[in-house]
Design an enzyme around this catalytic site. Structure first.
Site, mmCIF file in Angstrom:
data_model
loop_
_atom_site.group_PDB
_atom_site.id
_atom_site.type_symbol
_atom_site.label_atom_id
_atom_site.label_comp_id
_atom_site.label_asym_id
_atom_site.label_seq_id
_atom_site.Cartn_x
_atom_site.Cartn_y
_atom_site.Cartn_z
ATOM 1 N N CYS A 85 -21.621 24.967 26.246
ATOM 2 C CA CYS A 85 -21.122 24.941 27.525
ATOM 3 C C CYS A 85 -20.325 26.278 27.892
ATOM 4 O O CYS A 85 -20.877 27.495 27.774
ATOM 5 C CB CYS A 85 -20.263 23.956 27.754
ATOM 6 S SG CYS A 85 -19.940 23.395 29.516
ATOM 7 N N HIS A 194 -23.627 18.745 25.988
ATOM 8 C CA HIS A 194 -22.656 18.709 24.890
ATOM 9 C C HIS A 194 -23.033 17.669 23.908
ATOM 10 O O HIS A 194 -22.963 16.556 24.031
ATOM 11 C CB HIS A 194 -21.451 17.980 25.687
ATOM 12 C CG HIS A 194 -20.749 18.957 26.580
ATOM 13 N ND1 HIS A 194 -19.694 19.881 26.183
ATOM 14 C CD2 HIS A 194 -20.800 19.294 27.825
ATOM 15 C CE1 HIS A 194 -19.265 20.506 27.031
ATOM 16 N NE2 HIS A 194 -19.770 20.229 28.184
ATOM 17 N N GLU A 196 -21.604 17.476 21.215
ATOM 18 C CA GLU A 196 -20.372 16.956 20.541
ATOM 19 C C GLU A 196 -19.998 15.619 21.059
ATOM 20 O O GLU A 196 -19.021 15.002 20.478
ATOM 21 C CB GLU A 196 -19.142 17.915 20.526
ATOM 22 C CG GLU A 196 -18.525 18.100 21.679
ATOM 23 C CD GLU A 196 -18.982 18.880 22.868
ATOM 24 O OE1 GLU A 196 -20.503 19.188 22.686
ATOM 25 O OE2 GLU A 196 -18.325 19.550 23.633
#
Lengths: 221, 765
Positions: A85, A194, A196
């Site tokens: 990002c 994302h 994560e």
């Protein structure tokens, strides 16, 4: 095996990346943006957030941080660097990846779960995925529309350097549905979604967990 | 030395006093406290601290009736935020606050700074903010100004919350004519802290240095607290300079620096410089600690030239904190702040004389007994009288049969398209809902649920409230606001723990408005007692009036609840074809004040739904036990639009929409006393939930409901993906493809706000 998670003033996905690295069985350490010491890390993560408030332009100020010199050296040595990002935006601003990320086509911030297709397994971060595999991951950004000139886009595709593509729902109008790319050396990867945030079923998806596990393997540790 | 007027100060005239929002009687009270005339600076200080916003002078006696105790309460009202015990050593810190007037004149910054302010109230308690919620009210989207306000407010909330990295996970949005001139923007923040790491904003230790941390002080927002304490008028636009400008980047640094400072042990207290800026933060911290402060306003770092002490004291520049450090630890505090690229500047000391003293270099410009400043603010007991016109509307009879000849299927489609009921995806997709990776149930259902890392706990959060009901019947409406919040929490499987409130009303000096306030608060207090959810703090926002009149009296309730085992959480959406659909709670078919009634008549009238508090408590207990036992596949609260809308939502919210077959005959009762079909489908009964269970679990759920005395009716089965939504009551039948219903539901906001078919559906959950 050790991850360095770089923290800029305004980073806000640093703790999430840190936790994802640990969940993948790796050690993790934070590196403040003023430092040029990556503390012997094998993998560097530039996390999401709003470095310097995204003032001026996303990633435009962070690229001048001292830590970027160390990150560039790490990348030049062929070692893995992942930009997620805002981290992807910083990598583009710093010239470690080609192209740029501009305001979403819809002109609004967009946060939702999207489908992302793995286009190549030839990077440290996608090594254990199958090309063509579709992952579910959230996006959360206002400036995530990948753009580059036609020659660059053609070259990225020719050299198998488009790493991720939106599958069906392109949330930001990115050219050729590009969600993530890699550099010529294939060791630096940037992506807007994302991974994560997709490391446990309780969060809606664990499809992103292997991004962090893979890096460990590829770093040869 | 005593405070003296400065050269250039305007003389103390009745006009000057009036412009400060103070009455002649209040000036006399000030003279009584000081034993002399106030200086210009002192007048500004009293004006800010005795504004309604800071002093609650019209509301305090009423607020005293709220229950505030309970074994779970670690901190009740009076601090920056309330604190409740969660278990496993963790506590939840939460508060809600309004930013209505700034948002009415400058929607983007007004909403953004509202988020910034409420975040600071949470992390100054030592808690890391983990969730934001926003309850918003606008005029009808058919008109341009409400559309402009809504776009700006949503963008302002998003840009601020997204940047600081706190997920916005819930809230509600509703639309009514009454909010056209004066929108409501209420922001709630929720944080987590270890019980033993809580800190309170009490100055202590004479000699300890007082420091300003964060942004420099400018001329923005001077007298914002007083602005918030007057009605909006045609001149309000000219008060745009009183709206502050937010900088979420600095806020993010402040969060990290503040939490590090608190953890370091170098400070004894920390407080946001919010409404009324340095004045209120210093005076409140000193009063809570029973000490005085001696400040040099000239030492405050400023970003504009030629600022006067008056301006420095009353500026509401954002992203500033006031810190009381331990003596001799100034360097350490500065060093921590410098890491986060912030400055920390000592501006004075804590004293033992109890005096709020402000210097400007060598001059003393204000010297006020601190306790009197905060605690001797006037208290008013305004006249209260119900408006006869509203009472008549309440008593007006509903149309026979709830409007004969209605096409009930078409009514359902129109209800799902109403902005108040339609999907809020257009709003919440502009918010980062998943940062911090703890959101296990995001927006779009009832309450949101977060996990508490390192524990098995889940934290459920919700905010909202129906102004319509309160307008028609303030007491019942106040009860309903709390009861609905409790149901929203309980359908997720969480046990409601406590509330914060944001009480949005008109001008309390009008007897009709004060009546609404008093009665709504009585309802809230009774409901909180019955449900075991104490009030831990909140905010009163009066003067929500524009030339078009007052807003609906809208007490917004922010509630938190706890799930002992987050893996037992229950979502709103149906899960599996063949599951049994069960209606829990008694259906009375209450159409007064409902969305359906105003849809078919164009008016808001009738008796709003009543709340049986004992039954509300029983339903909560039943839902919590059902979830604990793992019986519930889904659970959803019945609210606006009634059972039909609730059932449709259960089907539509599934990743792949699921059809269903429901016969509401069992809840309608038998002829000749059977309720009209429209009343059963669209009545907004306050005390009903729709759940689905695997067929094998249905008997056990019935036993649980029986033990709690909750009426239960099996009303149908969950159908196949992409199937039809079928509803039957008596001889009436409604059937629509669930995918078609979902299209209308998802398009309600985009088609009004984006001016086209802006449907953008996530590909699944």
């Amino acid at each position: 095996m050790k991850f360095a998670v770089v923290r800029f003033p305004g980073s806000n996905c640093d703790a999430d990346a840190f936790a994802a690295a640990e969940a993948a069985g790796a050690a993790a350490t934070y590196v403040w943006h003023r430092s040029t010491d990556l503390e012997g890390a094998d993998v560097v993560v530039l996390p999401g957030g709003f470095s310097y408030g995204d003032y001026l332009r996303a990633g435009a100020i962070a690229r001048f941080s001292p830590v970027l010199r160390a990150v560039a050296a790490h990348a030049a040595a062929g070692r893995p660097v992942l930009g997620i990002c805002n981290g992807f935006q910083v990598l583009c601003e710093a010239g470690l990846l080609p192209g740029a990320l501009v305001r979403n086509a819809g002109l609004a911030f967009v946060c939702r779960q999207v489908a992302v297709r793995v286009e190549t397994d030839a990077t440290p971060f996608t090594a254990r995925y199958r090309p063509g595999q579709v992952l579910r991951m959230p996006v959360a950004h206002g400036e995530g529309r990948y753009v580059a000139d036609e020659a660059t886009l053609d070259r990225l595709e020719r050299e198998d350097r488009v790493v991720f593509r939106y599958a069906g729902d392109n949330p930001n109008g990115a050219m050729r549905d590009i969600a993530g790319i890699t550099n010529e050396g294939r060791n630096v990867v940037g992506l807007m979604p994302h991974p994560e945030r997709a490391v446990e079923a309780a969060l809606g998806s664990d499809d992103g967990a292997a991004v962090f596990a893979m890096a460990a393997v590829a770093a040869g540790v | 030395m005593s405070a003296r007027a400065r050269e250039g100060d305007p003389p103390l005239t009745p006009e000057l006093v009036r412009r400060h929002g103070l009455t002649a009687d209040e000036l006399e009270r000030i003279r009584g406290i000081l034993g002399r005339d106030p200086t210009y600076v002192e007048l500004g200080i009293f004006s800010a601290l005795w504004s309604e916003h800071c002093a609650y002078k019209h509301s305090r006696p009423v607020l005293k009736s709220f229950p505030t105790d309970g074994p779970q309460v670690l901190q009740g009202p009076g601090e920056n935020a309330g604190v409740l015990r969660l278990g496993h050593g963790w506590a939840v810190v939460f508060k809600m606050e309004s930013h209505n007037h700034p948002s009415a004149v400058e929607p983007y910054q007004g909403a953004a700074t509202g988020v910034g302010g409420i975040l600071r109230d949470i992390f100054t308690m030592g808690a890391r903010p983990v969730a934001l919620l926003d309850s918003l009210r606008f005029g009808p989207l058919e008109r341009e100004r409400p559309r402009y306000l809504m776009r700006g407010v949503v963008r302002g909330i998003g840009d601020y919350g997204n940047c600081v990295g706190v997920p916005t996970v819930g809230g509600d949005v509703a639309f009514d004519d009454a909010y056209e001139g004066n929108p409501l923007v209420n922001a709630m923040c929720v944080g987590l802290v270890r019980e033993d790491e809580l800190i309170r904003a009490r100055a202590a230790g004479p000699g300890n240095p007082v420091m300003v941390v964060g942004s420099r002080t400018g001329r923005d927002g001077i007298h914002g607290a007083s602005f918030a304490s007057a009605e909006l008028s045609a001149q309000s636009e000219s008060r745009r300079p009183q709206v502050q400008v937010g900088d979420p980047f600095t806020e993010k640094l402040l969060i990290e620096a503040s939490l590090e400072l608190i953890g370091s042990g170098h400070i004894v207290a920390i407080q946001d410089m919010g409404a009324a800026g340095l004045t209120s933060s210093a005076a409140e911290m000193a009063a809570r600690g029973g000490v005085g402060v001696d400040l040099d306003a000239r030492a405050v770092p400023v970003r504009e030239t030629e600022m006067t002490p008056y301006e420095v004291l009353l500026s509401e520049s954002q992203e500033r904190m006031l810190v009381v450090a331990r003596r001799g630890r100034e360097r350490e505090v500065e060093a921590i702040c410098r890491t986060w690229e912030l400055t920390a500047t000592a501006i004075g000391r804590v004293t033992d004389d109890g005096v709020f003293r402000v210097r400007w270099g060598d001059e003393v410009v204000a010297e006020i007994p601190g306790r009197d400043l905060v605690e001797r603010a006037p208290v008013y007991a305004p006249a209260a009288r119900e408006s006869p016109a509203i009472a008549r509307l309440r008593e007006r009879a509903l149309p026979a049969g709830a409007g004969p000849g209605q096409d009930l299927g078409a009514a359902l489609e129109r209800l799902l398209d109403l902005p108040t009921i339609a999907s809020k995806r257009w709003v919440y997709e502009q918010y980062d809902t998943s940062v911090q990776t703890s959101t296990v149930m995001g927006p779009g259902g009832d309450a949101a649920v977060l996990r508490v890392r390192g524990t098995p706990l889940g934290l459920a959060v919700t905010s909202g409230g129906s102004g319509r009901y309160v307008w028609l019947d303030p007491y019942e409406g106040g009860k309903a606001a709390v009861a609905e919040a409790a149901r929203n929490i309980a359908v997720t499987g969480a046990r409601p723990l406590g509330i914060t409130d944001c009480l949005n009303f008109g001008n309390p000096e009008k007897p009709e408005v004060f009546y609404q306030f008093r009665e709504a608060c009585r309802g809230i207090a009774d409901a909180c007692r019955a449900l075991g959810t104490p009030v831990t703090g909140g905010n009163v926002s009066f003067y929500n009036e524009s030339p078009a009149g007052a807003v609906y009296p809208t007490p917004m309730i922010g509630m938190v609840g706890v799930l002992p085992d987050v893996s037992r959480r229950v979502g709103a959406a149906f899960r599996a074809p063949g599951d049994v659909i069960v209606c829990l709670g008694r259906v009375r078919g209450e159409l007064g004040g409902s969305q359906y009634l105003s849809l078919v008549t164009g008016e808001v009238f009738g008796r709003p739904p009543r709340v049986d508090l004992e039954a509300a408590r029983a339903l909560v207990d039943c839902l919590v036990e059902g979830a604990e036992r793992g019986l519930l596949a889904s659970a959803h609260d019945v609210s606006e639009g009634g059972l039909a809308v609730a059932l449709a939502e259960c089907g539509m919210l599934a990743p792949e929409p699921l059809g269903f077959d429901a016969d509401l005959g069992a809840v309608a009762g038998a002829p000749p006393d059977a309720l009209p079909a429209a009343a059963v489908l669209f009545g907004e009964d306050q005390g009903v939930a729709v759940v689905s269970v695997a067929p094998a679990a249905a008997a056990e759920l019935a036993a649980v409901a029986g033990r709690h005395g909750v009426p239960l009716a099996a009303i149908g089965t969950v159908g196949r993906p992409g199937g039809a939504a079928r509803l039957a009551v008596g001889g009436e039948r409604v059937e629509r493809p669930v995918a078609a219903l979902r299209r209308g539901y998802e398009n309600g906001l985009p088609r009004r706000l984006d001016g086209g078919a802006g449907m953008s559906l996530a590909q699944g959950a």
